[in-house]
Design a protein around this motif. Structure first.
Motif, PDB file in Angstrom:
ATOM      1  N   ARG A  67      29.981  45.312  21.523  1.00  0.00           N
ATOM      2  CA  ARG A  67      30.202  46.277  22.595  1.00  0.00           C
ATOM      3  C   ARG A  67      31.524  45.968  23.270  1.00  0.00           C
ATOM      4  O   ARG A  67      31.857  44.813  23.537  1.00  0.00           O
ATOM      5  CB  ARG A  67      29.084  46.211  23.638  1.00  0.00           C
ATOM      6  N   THR A  68      32.293  47.013  23.548  1.00  0.00           N
ATOM      7  CA  THR A  68      33.540  46.855  24.295  1.00  0.00           C
ATOM      8  C   THR A  68      33.664  48.000  25.285  1.00  0.00           C
ATOM      9  O   THR A  68      33.285  49.145  24.981  1.00  0.00           O
ATOM     10  CB  THR A  68      34.761  46.806  23.359  1.00  0.00           C
ATOM     11  N   SER A  69      34.168  47.705  26.480  1.00  0.00           N
ATOM     12  CA  SER A  69      34.278  48.740  27.503  1.00  0.00           C
ATOM     13  C   SER A  69      35.505  48.515  28.349  1.00  0.00           C
ATOM     14  O   SER A  69      36.035  47.401  28.440  1.00  0.00           O
ATOM     15  CB  SER A  69      33.027  48.744  28.399  1.00  0.00           C
ATOM     16  N   VAL A  70      35.965  49.577  28.969  1.00  0.00           N
ATOM     17  CA  VAL A  70      37.080  49.504  29.898  1.00  0.00           C
ATOM     18  C   VAL A  70      36.804  50.466  31.045  1.00  0.00           C
ATOM     19  O   VAL A  70      36.284  51.573  30.830  1.00  0.00           O
ATOM     20  CB  VAL A  70      38.424  49.832  29.209  1.00  0.00           C
ATOM     21  N   ILE A  71      37.102  50.035  32.255  1.00  0.00           N
ATOM     22  CA  ILE A  71      37.004  50.912  33.415  1.00  0.00           C
ATOM     23  C   ILE A  71      38.288  50.777  34.214  1.00  0.00           C
ATOM     24  O   ILE A  71      38.784  49.667  34.442  1.00  0.00           O
ATOM     25  CB  ILE A  71      35.759  50.591  34.277  1.00  0.00           C
ATOM     26  N   LYS A  72      38.843  51.912  34.604  1.00  0.00           N
ATOM     27  CA  LYS A  72      40.102  51.964  35.344  1.00  0.00           C
ATOM     28  C   LYS A  72      39.894  52.813  36.583  1.00  0.00           C
ATOM     29  O   LYS A  72      39.303  53.893  36.511  1.00  0.00           O
ATOM     30  CB  LYS A  72      41.206  52.574  34.481  1.00  0.00           C
ATOM     31  N   GLY A  73      40.370  52.320  37.728  1.00  0.00           N
ATOM     32  CA  GLY A  73      40.133  53.095  38.934  1.00  0.00           C
ATOM     33  C   GLY A  73      40.960  52.653  40.121  1.00  0.00           C
ATOM     34  O   GLY A  73      41.790  51.739  40.046  1.00  0.00           O
ATOM     35  N   THR A  74      40.717  53.330  41.246  1.00  0.00           N
ATOM     36  CA  THR A  74      41.353  53.035  42.529  1.00  0.00           C
ATOM     37  C   THR A  74      40.289  53.055  43.614  1.00  0.00           C
ATOM     38  O   THR A  74      39.502  54.001  43.695  1.00  0.00           O
ATOM     39  CB  THR A  74      42.437  54.070  42.862  1.00  0.00           C
ATOM     40  N   ASP A  75      40.227  51.998  44.407  1.00  0.00           N
ATOM     41  CA  ASP A  75      39.325  51.927  45.556  1.00  0.00           C
ATOM     42  C   ASP A  75      40.133  51.867  46.839  1.00  0.00           C
ATOM     43  O   ASP A  75      41.218  51.281  46.871  1.00  0.00           O
ATOM     44  CB  ASP A  75      38.448  50.667  45.490  1.00  0.00           C
ATOM     45  N   ASP A  76      39.593  52.456  47.877  1.00  0.00           N
ATOM     46  CA  ASP A  76      40.146  52.305  49.222  1.00  0.00           C
ATOM     47  C   ASP A  76      38.983  51.919  50.127  1.00  0.00           C
ATOM     48  O   ASP A  76      38.132  52.749  50.458  1.00  0.00           O
ATOM     49  CB  ASP A  76      40.795  53.596  49.700  1.00  0.00           C
ATOM     50  N   LEU A  77      38.914  50.644  50.487  1.00  0.00           N
ATOM     51  CA  LEU A  77      37.773  50.113  51.208  1.00  0.00           C
ATOM     52  C   LEU A  77      37.816  50.389  52.704  1.00  0.00           C
ATOM     53  O   LEU A  77      36.818  50.170  53.398  1.00  0.00           O
ATOM     54  CB  LEU A  77      37.664  48.599  50.980  1.00  0.00           C
TER      55      LEU A  77
END
Length: 698
Positions: free
Chosen positions: A327-337
């Motif tokens: 299994r291989t995965s990638v997640i890309k994102g932007t957070d503003d806490l």
């Protein structure tokens, strides 16, 4: 109309979507939500307890499966709320649809000086075995999950340390969300569900699936939620009063653009499965989400509530090639806490790859060696401001984790089963290796009685914020004199760890009555806090505090007839602390105490009555005892808002099947409208009253 609304709504109109199907090809399935046999109701499947398909009755660890049927009958409006159907899970609502979720607690142990450390940072949440953990500060941003309640085939909960099976961060346990896939019998299905509620709540879900050939099927789904807060005030930490946001910040319109909004989220997913034979298959999932939420996490403007935003995209590929599982995965994102305020915004890319091979030694043993690699890449260079600072001071930081593990499942004699697992995780930061282990055994006294025991130890992962926090903010300390105040990370922290001993007993008194009891003792250590060392300097450091917890969980499953199902459950636990700091300074003193932030008693009930093929009635609920939570300023905080009263919630859903393919329902959550707050400084929790309809074609 905004993009957040038009995209999911357009997707649902095009797809025409909702309800059943089945999980991945290796998972058991429920063909009909209301036509399950008594045997099916008593023998619910689970995979996460040992990474092997089995029934809950045979599982070696404390575990539970929330089924698709449970979710629909109970009327759960989100994955988060559905977790109130599982024993041993503490679920407290902060505002409409926004929850803080713990397995067995260990929350707010240090009476923390930072808001986010009140929340659960130590339970691993996965979607189809893919970790969706937040590598920044730990924990799970539930509002940022791309899937929603419609996508769920079942939710598997494993209580207790589980890192040897699932990796770092499975410290208090695992929540594995198993998604639905295209039905292997029906060539096409199209389902849709929508419900509207007060206060100003709208929820819509949809799915479309097609079996293109004997080898290939796909499923598309989309979801949308918009929820209004129960309150319109914010807690002021300084005055200990609830006040309008305009009195707390001069930039309220920028920092709180939707002060009446609790949650707004949408997501879209694609699930593709190609299966050439029973031993060879490929599963690809893709998706994206966008969300904003108000919750108690970062704190700011003298109030714990902050406005948080998130957007991300992911891809996950799983392959089964005879005994090899990859299994291989990638997640890309932007957070503003902390929306509209610096610091708090960052970009990230997290990749995860895993491979394991299953060796079978006849019917006696299974041996599975495996390796795992994770890369967490975070940066805030696009959001750096020399005047207000930035979370990582405008830098790119990376943590790599390389792991090796071995697990065995042995049945030396007919009635005895022994499971052992060991895992070593090597972190780039801190530059150290951690050992996690699990030894569990079950023994069948006879066909209806099983005893079990387990000894486990698990550690957290390494978090970006704890290691690399680097906030430099100019502060005027005297007229004409400005210095940089700093809050920094620590790359030599010892990682949080829990060790557990657990005993259990399961019995099936009859074909319609099951009892499950587990008794556990846990020890938590290597807590970390932000310690102030001077007027302008503070940073992460370990504290010597040790927390110990002893408890027991009891659950029943009673199915007297095909028309009735009753499932009550309760947990009692006591937690104590040793060497609790009196303050967060380098010269503090320490003492022992009883821990009051985790409720000592919590549980729930599920009563379903189906008089005929047209009607279904479900009464369910959740309860917890009183607690004492602490604010972000001092471990000795005694503000009244930290006194959380005990609470009993009552939910009711009534559904009517107009046809076999279409039903309407009324759905009341907290129907007695109990307004008591469930979490420090958050909203009074009112009732949600909904009407809705669901259509399913398959």
């Amino acid at each position: 109309m905004s993009l957040k609304f038009t995209l999911p709504l357009a997707g649902m109109l095009l797809l025409g979507v909702y309800v059943p199907s089945y999980a991945q090809e290796q998972e058991p399935t429920e063909e009909d939500l209301y036509e399950m046999s008594l045997e099916d109701l008593m023998n619910v499947p689970i995979n996460s307890a040992s990474k092997k398909n089995e029934t809950l009755f045979d599982a070696p660890l404390s575990s539970y499966t929330i089924t698709r049927a449970d979710i629909d009958k109970a009327g759960s409006t989100s994955i988060m709320e559905a977790l109130r159907l599982a024993p041993g899970v503490i679920v407290r609502e902060e505002t409409n649809g926004v929850y803080d979720i713990h397995i067995r607690g260990f929350d707010n142990v240090l009476r923390h000086n930072t808001e986010y450390q009140k929340s659960n940072l130590a339970t691993l949440v996965m979607i189809d075995n893919r970790p969706v953990f937040n590598n920044n500060l730990g924990g799970t941003s539930w509002e940022a999950l791309p899937v929603d309640i419609n996508d769920v085939d079942r939710i598997e909960v494993v209580r207790g340390p589980s890192s040897p099976l699932f990796g770092p961060n499975a410290v208090t346990g695992v929540i594995n969300i198993i998604t639905k896939r295209a039905n292997k019998d029906a060539k096409t299905y199209a389902n849709a569900s929508v419900q509207a509620a007060t206060p100003s709540t709208f929820i819509a879900n949809g799915s479309f699936g097609k079996k293109v050939s004997e080898k290939f099927n796909y499923t598309l789904s989309t979801n949308y939620q918009n929820r209004k807060r129960f309150d319109d005030l914010y807690y002021n930490d300084n005055t200990q009063e609830f006040v309008p946001i305009q009195t707390l910040t001069s930039n309220s319109e920028k920092q709180y653009p939707h002060p009446d909004r609790a949650l707004n989220k949408w997501g879209a997913n694609a699930f593709l499965n190609y299966k050439t034979s029973e031993k060879v298959s490929f599963d690809l999932t893709l998706g994206l989400q966008e969300s904003d939420v108000q919750k108690n996490f970062i704190g700011g403007n003298n109030t714990p509530f902050t406005f948080n935003t998130s957007q991300s995209q992911y891809a996950n590929l799983a392959a089964h090639l005879y005994g090899l599982h990859v299994r291989t995965s990638v997640i890309k994102g932007t957070d503003d806490l902390n929306y509209g305020t610096s610091p708090g915004k960052y970009d990230y890319v997290t990749t995860n790859a895993e491979a394991e091979y299953e060796f079978k030694i006849g019917s006696v043993a299974t041996i599975v060696p495996g390796i795992n690699y994770q890369n967490a890449n975070y940066n805030d260079k696009d959001y750096f401001n020399a005047q207000t600072g930035a979370y990582l001071n405008g830098e790119t930081v990376i943590i790599n984790t390389t792991s090796g593990y071995l697990r065995t499942d042995i049945k030396p004699v007919k009635d005895l089963r022994v499971i052992a697992a060991v895992r070593v995780d090597k972190f780039s930061v801190p530059n150290d290796a951690y050992l996690a282990y699990e030894f569990a055994a079950t023994y069948s006294l006879n066909a209806n009685n099983l005893i079990r025991a387990a000894v486990t130890r698990s550690n957290s992962g390494s978090f970006i914020g704890n290691n690399y926090l680097n906030i430099q903010i100019p502060v005027q300390v005297a007229p004409g004199v400005t210095v940089n105040a700093s809050r920094v990370g620590n790359q030599d922290l010892n990682l949080f760890r829990i060790s557990m001993i657990e005993l259990g007993y399961r019995t099936q008194f009859s074909k319609t009555l099951q009892l499950d009891i587990d008794v556990f003792q846990q020890k938590a250590e290597n807590f970390s806090a932000i310690i102030t060392t001077s007027a302008i300097t503070s940073g992460f450091a370990n504290v010597p505090t040790v927390a110990k917890q002893t408890g027991a969980t009891l659950s029943l499953n009673v199915v007297p007839t095909a028309k009735w199902q009753i499932k009550p459950f309760v947990t009692y636990q006591k937690t104590t602390t040793e060497d609790l700091p009196a303050s967060y300074t380098a010269t503090t003193t320490y003492s022992d105490s009883d821990h009051k932030s985790t409720p000592a008693v919590y549980g729930g009930y599920f009563v379903n009555f189906r008089p005929n093929n047209k009607f279904n009635f479900n009464l369910n609920g959740y309860c917890f005892s009183s607690q004492r939570q602490y604010g972000g300023d001092s471990p000795l905080d005694n503000s009244a808002v930290g006194n959380i009263s005990g609470k009993v919630l009552v939910n009711l859903k009534a559904a009517y099947n107009i046809t076999q393919k279409f039903n309407v329902f009324v759905n009341g959550r907290n129907i007695l409208n109990s307004h008591a707050r469930e979490y420090y400084g958050t909203d009074q929790i009112g009732g949600v009253y909904a009407v809705g309809a669901a259509f399913h074609l398959n």
